[in-house]
Design a protein around this motif. Structure first.
Motif, PDB file in Angstrom:
ATOM      1  N   TYR A   9     -35.428  -1.699 -24.956  1.00  0.00           N
ATOM      2  CA  TYR A   9     -35.916  -1.902 -24.404  1.00  0.00           C
ATOM      3  C   TYR A   9     -34.797  -3.498 -24.666  1.00  0.00           C
ATOM      4  N   GLU A  10     -34.329  -4.198 -25.707  1.00  0.00           N
ATOM      5  CA  GLU A  10     -33.713  -5.256 -26.118  1.00  0.00           C
ATOM      6  C   GLU A  10     -31.970  -4.953 -25.241  1.00  0.00           C
ATOM      7  N   LEU A  11     -31.345  -3.717 -25.941  1.00  0.00           N
ATOM      8  CA  LEU A  11     -30.770  -3.245 -25.882  1.00  0.00           C
ATOM      9  C   LEU A  11     -30.620  -2.627 -24.358  1.00  0.00           C
ATOM     10  N   MET A  12     -31.159  -1.902 -24.330  1.00  0.00           N
ATOM     11  CA  MET A  12     -31.536  -1.126 -21.869  1.00  0.00           C
ATOM     12  C   MET A  12     -31.519  -2.317 -21.591  1.00  0.00           C
ATOM     13  N   ASN A  13     -32.072  -3.710 -21.553  1.00  0.00           N
ATOM     14  CA  ASN A  13     -32.082  -4.910 -20.210  1.00  0.00           C
ATOM     15  C   ASN A  13     -30.386  -5.179 -20.963  1.00  0.00           C
TER      16      ASN A  13
END
Length: 153
Positions: A9-13
């Motif tokens: 999620y952090e990467l996609m964000n």
């Protein structure tokens, strides 16, 4: 949320925040594709371009996508529209979103080959977005989804 899911999620964000400023580079799109998961990945949806104003993806229609009589199931088009439109909405919101209405019109049957989908914004508000996702096969429009999403984060 597991640590692995949180990292994804952090990467996609982070990629979403980048896409708000500019279109993702080929390398960034490849990173995005490598972390594609869920139903979209199961179906074989591959993102090819990601920016704030447009998200593109493609899918190779295979026999596992067919109805018993050999054409792509309508649910495939709905799922492509939902997946591509949700990513477009996530990019614009830089926050999680959920689909709240999916209206898909099926215009032409497809038995095999590449479906290319393009999501463009109709309305980008503070709490809800509306996206038009057009799907083409061999240069012809085969389906169109109108997707409304709600920002949850």
């Amino acid at each position: 949320m597991s640590e692995e899911n949180l990292n994804v999620y952090e990467l996609m964000n982070k990629l979403a925040q980048t896409a708000q400023e500019r279109a993702l580079t080929a390398e960034e799109v490849a990173l995005f594709k490598s972390h594609n998961s869920g139903l979209g990945a199961l179906l074989g949806i591959e993102f090819t371009a990601v920016s704030k104003s447009e998200v593109r993806a493609q899918l190779e229609v295979k026999p596992q996508h067919h109805q018993p009589w050999g054409v792509a199931n309508g649910g495939l088009y709905c799922s492509i529209g939902e997946s591509v439109g949700s990513i477009a909405s996530f990019i614009n919101a830089a926050a999680p979103v959920v689909g709240v209405n999916n209206s898909t019109d099926f215009l032409r049957p497809v038995s095999e080959g590449l479906i290319e989908a393009v999501a463009t914004p109709v309305h980008v508000g503070r709490r809800t977005h509306v996206w038009c996702i057009e799907m083409h096969h061999a240069g012809k429009l085969v389906a169109r989804t109108n997707l409304r999403t709600m920002i949850t984060g």
